[in-house]
Scaffold this active site. Structure first.
Site, short mmCIF file in Angstrom:
data_model
loop_
_atom_site.label_atom_id
_atom_site.label_comp_id
_atom_site.label_asym_id
_atom_site.label_seq_id
_atom_site.Cartn_x
_atom_site.Cartn_y
_atom_site.Cartn_z
N LYS A 67 8.30 4.83 -4.03
CA LYS A 67 7.38 5.71 -3.31
C LYS A 67 7.31 5.21 -1.86
O LYS A 67 6.63 4.25 -1.55
CB LYS A 67 5.99 5.66 -3.97
N GLU A 77 2.99 -7.93 -1.18
CA GLU A 77 3.37 -8.38 0.16
C GLU A 77 2.41 -7.70 1.12
O GLU A 77 2.58 -6.51 1.42
CB GLU A 77 4.81 -7.97 0.48
N CYS A 96 4.31 -7.15 9.66
CA CYS A 96 3.39 -7.99 8.87
C CYS A 96 3.39 -9.42 9.38
O CYS A 96 2.37 -10.08 9.39
CB CYS A 96 3.77 -7.94 7.40
N GLU A 111 -6.05 -8.03 11.35
CA GLU A 111 -4.73 -7.55 11.72
C GLU A 111 -4.88 -6.32 12.62
O GLU A 111 -5.43 -5.30 12.20
CB GLU A 111 -4.02 -7.17 10.42
P1 NAD Z 1 -0.79 1.09 3.43
O1 NAD Z 1 -1.34 0.08 2.49
O2 NAD Z 1 -1.69 2.11 3.98
O3 NAD Z 1 0.41 1.90 2.75
C1 NAD Z 1 1.48 1.25 2.11
C2 NAD Z 1 2.01 2.16 1.04
O4 NAD Z 1 0.99 2.31 0.06
C3 NAD Z 1 2.37 3.57 1.53
O5 NAD Z 1 3.51 4.02 0.83
C4 NAD Z 1 1.14 4.38 1.12
O6 NAD Z 1 1.42 5.73 0.90
C5 NAD Z 1 0.75 3.69 -0.18
N1 NAD Z 1 -0.66 3.88 -0.56
C6 NAD Z 1 -1.70 4.16 0.26
N2 NAD Z 1 -2.84 4.31 -0.48
C7 NAD Z 1 -2.49 4.12 -1.77
C8 NAD Z 1 -3.21 4.14 -3.00
N3 NAD Z 1 -4.52 4.40 -3.04
N4 NAD Z 1 -2.53 3.86 -4.14
C9 NAD Z 1 -1.20 3.59 -4.10
N5 NAD Z 1 -0.47 3.59 -2.98
C10 NAD Z 1 -1.10 3.84 -1.82
O7 NAD Z 1 -0.07 0.23 4.55
P2 NAD Z 1 0.70 0.77 5.79
O8 NAD Z 1 -0.33 1.21 6.79
O9 NAD Z 1 1.74 1.72 5.38
O10 NAD Z 1 1.45 -0.57 6.28
C11 NAD Z 1 0.83 -1.49 7.05
C12 NAD Z 1 0.38 -2.70 6.24
O11 NAD Z 1 1.46 -3.24 5.49
C13 NAD Z 1 -0.06 -3.83 7.13
O12 NAD Z 1 -1.23 -4.40 6.62
C14 NAD Z 1 1.10 -4.81 7.07
O13 NAD Z 1 0.79 -6.12 7.38
C15 NAD Z 1 1.57 -4.62 5.68
N6 NAD Z 1 2.96 -5.06 5.53
C16 NAD Z 1 3.21 -6.24 4.88
C17 NAD Z 1 4.50 -6.72 4.74
C18 NAD Z 1 4.78 -8.02 4.05
O14 NAD Z 1 5.91 -8.28 3.69
N7 NAD Z 1 3.82 -8.86 3.81
C19 NAD Z 1 5.56 -5.97 5.26
C20 NAD Z 1 5.28 -4.78 5.92
C21 NAD Z 1 3.96 -4.33 6.03
#
Ligand code: NAD
Length: 477
Positions: free
Chosen positions: A171, A246, A280, A379
């Site tokens: 997804k 992650e 991240c 963040e």
């Molecule tokens: P997000 O958590 O909003 O979304 C991530 C994914 O989760 C998307 O595909 C989104 O559609 C899905 N999602 C959102 N709500 C959901 C729910 N209720 N149930 C299931 N899935 C859901 O994050 P984002 O804004 O897309 O990405 C930014 C965040 O990701 C930042 O906090 C960043 O630090 C983190 N990140 C971490 C790493 C790592 O390796 N540690 C890498 C990249 C990004």
């Protein structure tokens, strides 16, 4: 119009609804994706399960490895096309989008070579017994992927899962997913059987949530924000499904007075402006020993002032943020810093060619940021660096560890003994000394502690997470 990719076929969603894809460089819609729901997830999981039992579980490691290698070559052959897709979708400058394709190629190359090298142990036990362990795949793994590095995160997560013998339901983020739909089609051309890689697009609370709850998913890999990570872990806990999380970071760059500043300054700059700070592992806090605080800020201030921000295709230092709400989030941090009288040292420039409708933010350097202020704790996920000074090693460690995150720490010093002391005392998944993750690090295990998550992806260590260990004890006399 884009469709889901299930069992090697492009399929519309059951809802018949779609979502617009917005180009961050001009804020305009340029394509649509399927707005899927639980029924589409169900179809993808069924396709994956059928593939696992009928085909994938019968392939040996060498056969899986050949498929992954073929996909790696296919991706390399389509590097320009994929870079253009990712660039438009995410707003990445050309050099960043190309670097992301190269990393994806490396992930599939690396995990192709790992497929036939995954094995268990034999364990000495009681007389008359032979005991061995097998590393077995979970079965069907679910992968929830964010928008900041879709290709790279697909590579490390799906690449590792396939290598370990799983099949995948992915997804991607509703904000950026076009490259992954294309890669799934390339996988079919490379010979992947129907159902090995399935992509279902849509909103997080609709598709992501359905995936995390689905009884047919045997392991979930989630990369995203800490708050959604909590929801995923809760949903998975209901049915005792293993999870890798992650999550985010507020990673410190710690610079001692004996550091090689010629090496440190460009690395520190890149670590906060790469992908417009939406990384991240962004080095978002700068901790500098008092005696070099002023010269360090002077050098960095000049570097920040020279940064140019503009449309992705102009390939400048920095592209746009992903969407308007992300831009607003960064503005809120800047206005809080202003209200708290936190001094701004320097800011880059948005070029005049950048459309007003794009989501631009000039990189910004702040100094003397109080450790407890949200600019030093939360963040931002934008190109904003919070600098502060420390008096000695003890205080540097305390300040570095004083957030709820623990993803990466950068340490800059020529003192070998201090390098080891710092590496031991920093609560962080990764410690980079006199570098900040150069070379992509496909081979290096990656993950966090505290609110940065748990479990590891990348490197061979990822294969432990994508498998379960079976112990077999045989009594033979
Ligand atoms: P997000 O958590 O909003 O979304 C991530 C994914 O989760 C998307 O595909 C989104 O559609 C899905 N999602 C959102 N709500 C959901 C729910 N209720 N149930 C299931 N899935 C859901 O994050 P984002 O804004 O897309 O990405 C930014 C965040 O990701 C930042 O906090 C960043 O630090 C983190 N990140 C971490 C790493 C790592 O390796 N540690 C890498 C990249 C990004």
């Amino acid at each position: 119009m884009q469709f889901n990719y299930i069992a090697n076929a492009t399929v519309p969603s059951y809802s018949g609804q779609s979502l617009p894809m917005i180009d961050p460089s001009d804020g305009r819609p340029f394509d649509t994706i399927q707005r899927s729901n639980a029924a589409d997830v169900d179809a993808a999981v069924s396709a994956a399960r059928a593939c696992h039992s009928a085909v994938w579980s019968h392939l040996n490691g060498a056969e899986r490895g050949r498929l992954l290698m073929r996909l790696s070559v296919k991706i390399a052959d389509h590097a320009d096309e994929l870079a253009v897709l990712e660039q438009r979708d995410c707003g990445k400058p050309t050099k960043q989008a190309r670097a992301d394709v190269n990393a994806l190629v490396r992930y599939f190359e690396f995990y192709a070579g790992a497929c036939d090298k995954l094995h268990g142990d034999t364990i000495p036990y009681l007389n008359g017994y032979s005991v061995l362990t097998w590393r077995e795949p979970h079965g069907v793994t679910g992968h929830i992927i964010p928008w900041n590095y879709p290709m790279q995160i697909f590579g490390r997560s799906v690449g590792g899962a396939l290598a370990a013998g799983n099949v995948c339901v992915v997804k991607p983020s509703e904000d950026a997913c076009l490259s992954l739909l294309r890669i799934a089609a390339l996988a079919e051309e490379a010979g992947f059987p129907a159902g090995a890689i399935n992509i279902v697009t849509g909103l997080g609370h609709e598709v992501g949530s359905a995936l995390a709850r689905h009884e047919g998913i045997d392991h979930i890999s989630f990369t995203g924000s800490p708050s959604v990570g909590t929801l995923i872990a809760q949903a998975a806990a209901e049915r005792h499904c293993p999870v890798t999380l992650e999550l985010g970071g507020k990673s410190p760059q710690i610079v001692f007075a004996d550091a090689d500043l010629d090496a440190a300054v460009p690395a520190i700059l890149n670590a906060i402006v790469q992908n417009a700070g939406q990384t991240c592992s962004a080095g978002a806090r700068l901790l500098v020993e008092q005696s070099i605080y002023e010269p360090m800020l002077e050098r960095l201030g000049i570097a920040f002032g020279n940064l140019r921000v503009g449309p992705a295709a102009m390939d400048l230092d920095v592209g746009p943020l992903i969407r308007q709400s992300q831009q607003q989030r960064v503005w809120d941090f800047l206005s809080d810093a202003h209200d708290a009288n936190i001094p701004m040292v320097a800011q880059g420039q948005v070029v005049p060619e950048a459309p007003d409708t794009g989501f631009y933010q000039a990189p910004t350097l702040f100094r003397d940021v109080p450790v407890a202020h949200r600019l030093a704790q939360e963040e931002v996920f934008g190109p904003v660096l919070a600098a502060m000074s420390f008096k000695d090693e003890e205080q540097a460690v305390d300040m570095a560890n004083a957030t709820r995150f623990g993803l990466v720490a950068g340490v800059w010093t020529r003192d070998g003994a201090r390098q080891f002391r710092m590496a031991k005392r920093l609560r962080s998944g990764q410690v980079f000394i006199n570098n900040y993750g150069a070379g992509g690090g496909v081979e290096l295990p990656f993950g966090g502690v505290k609110s940065s998550g748990y479990g590891r992806e990348k490197g061979l260590e990822a294969l432990a997470g994508f498998t379960t260990l079976k112990t077999v004890a045989i009594q033979h006399n």
